[in-house]
Motif scaffolding. Structure first.
Motif, PDB file in Angstrom:
ATOM      1  N   LEU A 292      20.090 -11.357  22.086  1.00  0.00           N
ATOM      2  CA  LEU A 292      20.923 -10.494  22.915  1.00  0.00           C
ATOM      3  C   LEU A 292      21.188  -9.143  22.264  1.00  0.00           C
ATOM      4  N   ASP A 293      20.931  -9.067  20.956  1.00  0.00           N
ATOM      5  CA  ASP A 293      21.118  -7.806  20.240  1.00  0.00           C
ATOM      6  C   ASP A 293      19.848  -6.961  20.266  1.00  0.00           C
ATOM      7  N   HIS A 294      18.788  -7.480  20.874  1.00  0.00           N
ATOM      8  CA  HIS A 294      17.528  -6.750  21.045  1.00  0.00           C
ATOM      9  C   HIS A 294      17.007  -6.248  19.707  1.00  0.00           C
ATOM     10  N   GLU A 295      16.935  -7.149  18.751  1.00  0.00           N
ATOM     11  CA  GLU A 295      16.363  -6.783  17.457  1.00  0.00           C
ATOM     12  C   GLU A 295      15.767  -8.038  16.824  1.00  0.00           C
ATOM     13  N   MET A 296      14.904  -7.799  15.826  1.00  0.00           N
ATOM     14  CA  MET A 296      14.309  -8.904  15.083  1.00  0.00           C
ATOM     15  C   MET A 296      14.889  -8.898  13.669  1.00  0.00           C
ATOM     16  N   LEU A 297      15.416 -10.040  13.252  1.00  0.00           N
ATOM     17  CA  LEU A 297      15.962 -10.155  11.903  1.00  0.00           C
ATOM     18  C   LEU A 297      14.836 -10.579  10.963  1.00  0.00           C
ATOM     19  N   ILE A 298      14.782  -9.944   9.791  1.00  0.00           N
ATOM     20  CA  ILE A 298      13.713 -10.239   8.831  1.00  0.00           C
ATOM     21  C   ILE A 298      14.331 -10.896   7.592  1.00  0.00           C
ATOM     22  N   PHE A 299      13.828 -12.078   7.270  1.00  0.00           N
ATOM     23  CA  PHE A 299      14.339 -12.849   6.126  1.00  0.00           C
ATOM     24  C   PHE A 299      13.229 -13.041   5.102  1.00  0.00           C
ATOM     25  N   ALA A 312      17.049  -5.687   9.709  1.00  0.00           N
ATOM     26  CA  ALA A 312      16.915  -5.932  11.151  1.00  0.00           C
ATOM     27  C   ALA A 312      16.081  -4.799  11.718  1.00  0.00           C
ATOM     28  N   PHE A 313      15.145  -5.158  12.594  1.00  0.00           N
ATOM     29  CA  PHE A 313      14.287  -4.120  13.184  1.00  0.00           C
ATOM     30  C   PHE A 313      14.464  -4.068  14.693  1.00  0.00           C
ATOM     31  N   GLY A 314      14.521  -2.859  15.213  1.00  0.00           N
ATOM     32  CA  GLY A 314      14.305  -2.713  16.645  1.00  0.00           C
ATOM     33  C   GLY A 314      15.452  -2.185  17.471  1.00  0.00           C
ATOM     34  N   LYS A 315      16.657  -2.105  16.930  1.00  0.00           N
ATOM     35  CA  LYS A 315      17.788  -1.632  17.754  1.00  0.00           C
ATOM     36  C   LYS A 315      17.412  -0.324  18.427  1.00  0.00           C
ATOM     37  N   GLY A 316      17.448  -0.313  19.749  1.00  0.00           N
ATOM     38  CA  GLY A 316      17.206   0.915  20.501  1.00  0.00           C
ATOM     39  C   GLY A 316      15.736   1.291  20.632  1.00  0.00           C
ATOM     40  N   LEU A 317      14.831   0.484  20.073  1.00  0.00           N
ATOM     41  CA  LEU A 317      13.408   0.854  20.121  1.00  0.00           C
ATOM     42  C   LEU A 317      12.654   0.018  21.159  1.00  0.00           C
ATOM     43  N   GLY A 318      11.579   0.612  21.709  1.00  0.00           N
ATOM     44  CA  GLY A 318      10.736  -0.119  22.642  1.00  0.00           C
ATOM     45  C   GLY A 318      11.487  -0.483  23.902  1.00  0.00           C
ATOM     46  N   ALA A 319      10.960  -1.495  24.608  1.00  0.00           N
ATOM     47  CA  ALA A 319      11.628  -1.953  25.829  1.00  0.00           C
ATOM     48  C   ALA A 319      12.846  -2.769  25.418  1.00  0.00           C
ATOM     49  N   GLN A 320      13.952  -2.505  26.067  1.00  0.00           N
ATOM     50  CA  GLN A 320      15.228  -3.113  25.648  1.00  0.00           C
ATOM     51  C   GLN A 320      15.923  -3.815  26.806  1.00  0.00           C
TER      52      GLN A 320
END
Ligand code: FRU
Length: 617
Positions: A292-299, A312-320
């Protein structure tokens, strides 16, 4: 299926019904005891392998608590039949042989008397049997795509290659053909084409249903499960979504659940862990969709058990516009160069370019902690799509594929209407397996290339048509499709539009159904119109026109491969510059292909049509 079930209505407990009016005889070995308007016990007293449960698709789920020797064994949700039986689903009794088995069923219909409840069709239609017939003759059952034997399938997940075998796990409901009761179904193949169906790999437990995840080989035994173990991480979904570990010591057939689960918890919705070994850093990495936060978490992790959040990658990027789900991340070479780039897959639903579900991706660099996306000339991160049809979702890759291959497979449907498509005993198939590559386009950007896996060539049966050159103008040139196998075929052709006029490639039948595919060289587009493709009225979201960029110059020839199955069409530009996957439900098989160029002249070159065998038969 009903035909094969022989019901004997003699009931061993005939005397009981006089003493206890709520006890009713069903089939041999099945006794039904109505306790209240919404509560019924179904006692199974039989040495048979299956209890076949009668389903009516349009009914609501009943809660079926399977109680063995007085203990709750599992709870499943089944659309038990109210007025008619559409099909049966099997509950395996094999593990309970010699034990006392009772289903404590709670229905959800509102009714005022027990008498009303007793009239439900299901009660007299439970059957015990040693067999469950999975031969499916439904009109739209795919001939050459992987599909479950029965029940509902969505995402492919947890795929791993080990010792010459491609393991395909998938989100599966074995108790009906709509989404519910998520488990990992399991099929395997040595050639990505012929699939063997296996028993369920991972079932729900106290932590929740088994949602999507991934699997890896752990040859150095970093997790301590043994160096030949397959290690899987999936989302346990109940009130919350948490990440659970499991491993298999028998080549992916059965899994032991890690007692220390969950291994990752967050306070917000996160799912579909996708892990991989990062040779450059000597650590495991994991992407988790922070949906729901429209991002990918990287561990990252040294041992697959202890995970540290890096970024975390992606907030505000690409299709949301929809939730972010089912990630993947891997490195690929850019075709014809020494350059290597990372590709981050982000499935999104809704928010796809043609409505509903779709697969977007980002190209960039990855250092083990952070993914940095490439930007275009204006400094923006462009939105890119892996497939330009409406029915390509949850696509992720196989771990540990041989020969440096990056092989992916998708779910060939769309959440907008997946549960409404006109099939019954099963729902959904996978796309063809595909190989990922990267190419640099004239805009300077790097894009993914998608071609069918080389194994797909073995599907070709007979060459039924061959034309080195056909000229097409205003009047369509028509060629028959193979008649003896429902028109299931692969079509190869090169479209040379000569004067730049749009060229139409149309599949049609005698019922008036057609799919119109148009190459427009001046716009560098390829469109697919399925609005008149056959049965389309089950959802207002189904009739659609989808469009792909062809990355071609106005005078260039477009080379295509088109795969036609009973209910899908996949189109690939020959070098993989675009792929397009669309479901279709023709009222009769398409039996003709025609070519026309309204407003110009075009040449169709190197046309070859191969019939394809029904390998699911
Ligand atoms: C994607 C998805 C995943 C989830 C699974 C549940 O289609 O929603 O995010 O794990 O389906 O079946």
């Amino acid at each position: 299926m009903e035909k094969i079930i022989k019901l004997s209505l003699s009931c061993l407990m005939a005397g009981a019904s006089a003493l206890f009016p709520s006890v009713v005889c069903a089939a041999d070995g099945v006794t039904v005891n109505h306790l209240g308007v919404n509560n019924t016990l179904v006692r199974v007293d039989s040495g048979k392998r299956f209890l076949l449960m009668p389903v009516q698709e349009s009914n609501d789920d009943a809660t079926v608590n399977v109680v063995v020797d007085g203990k709750l064994e599992k709870t499943v949700y089944v659309r038990l039949a109210k007025s008619k039986v559409d099909y049966y689903v099997p509950l395996s009794l094999e593990d309970y042989s010699g034990h006392d088995v009772v289903l404590n069923v709670v229905t959800s219909q509102s009714r005022s008397t027990v008498r009303e409840a007793k009239e439900d069709a299901c009660w007299s239609r439970f059957v015990v049997s040693d067999t469950f017939d999975t031969s499916n003759r439904e009109k739209y059952r795919p001939a050459f795509h992987h599909t479950p034997l029965y029940g509902w399938m969505n995402d492919p997940n947890g795929m791993v290659y080990k010792d010459g075998v491609w393991h395909l796990y998938y989100q599966y409901n074995p108790y009906g053909s709509k989404w519910q009761n998520m488990t990992w179904g399991h099929s395997s193949s040595t050639d990505l084409i012929n699939w063997t169906h296996h028993p369920l790999a991972i079932e729900a437990n106290g932590l929740g249903a088994v949602f999507s995840g991934s699997s890896v080989l752990d040859p150095d035994n970093t997790a301590g499960f043994g160096n030949d173990a397959i290690v899987s991480l999936y989302t346990s979904a109940a009130a919350s979504q948490i990440q659970s570990l499991a491993h298999s010591k028998d080549n992916g057939a059965t899994f032991e659940i890690y007692p220390g689960n969950p291994v990752i918890t967050l306070e917000s919705e996160a799912r579909d862990p996708n892990m991989f070994w990062n040779a450059a850093t000597g650590e495991w990495n994991l992407l988790l969709a922070h949906a729901l936060d429209h991002e990918m978490l990287i561990f990252r992790s040294p041992d697959l058990k202890n995970w540290t959040l890096s970024s975390a990658f992606g907030k505000g990027l690409g299709a949301q516009d929809g939730v972010w789900e089912c990630p993947d991340l891997f490195e690929l070479s850019v075709d014809g160069t020494e350059e290597k780039k990372w590709m981050l897959i982000c499935n999104i639903n809704p928010g796809g370019p043609f409505g509903g579900s779709a697969t977007q991706y980002f190209i960039g660099d990855f250092d083990g902690n952070t993914f940095t996306p490439d930007k275009d000339d204006e400094g923006n991160v462009p939105t890119k799509w892996m497939d330009f049809g409406k029915d390509h979702y949850a696509t992720v890759s196989w771990s540990d594929a041989p020969d440096n291959r990056r092989t992916v497979i998708g779910w060939m449907s769309n959440w907008q209407y997946a549960a409404e498509v006109p099939t019954m005993q099963f729902r959904s198939a996978n796309t063809l397996p595909r190989e990922m590559g990267l190419f640099k386009a004239t805009d300077g950007q790097i894009y993914v290339s998608t071609v069918p896996s080389p194994e797909v060539d073995m599907l070709r049966d007979r060459l039924v048509s061959r034309h080195s050159k056909l000229s097409a103008g205003k009047n369509p040139r028509k060629i028959s499709l193979p008649a003896d196998n429902d028109g299931i075929c692969e079509i190869l052709l090169d479209i040379d539009s000569r004067k730049g006029a749009p060229v139409s490639v149309m599949l049609s039948n005698d019922e008036g159904d057609y799919v119109d595919m148009v190459y427009n060289p001046s716009e560098s587009t390829f469109t697919f119109d399925r609005r008149k493709s056959g049965v389309t009225d089950f959802s207002q979201d189904f009739p659609a026109v989808t469009v792909a960029p062809t990355f071609s110059d106005e005078d260039s020839t477009l080379k295509l491969r088109i795969f036609v199955d009973r209910s899908s069409i996949e189109v690939f530009e020959a070098d993989g510059k675009f792929a397009m996957t669309n479901l279709v439900f023709p009222t009769a098989p398409y039996n003709r292909i025609s070519f026309s160029a309204d407003g110009g002249k075009a040449d169709i070159r190197n046309l070859r049509i191969f019939s394809i065998k029904d390998i699911n038969d």
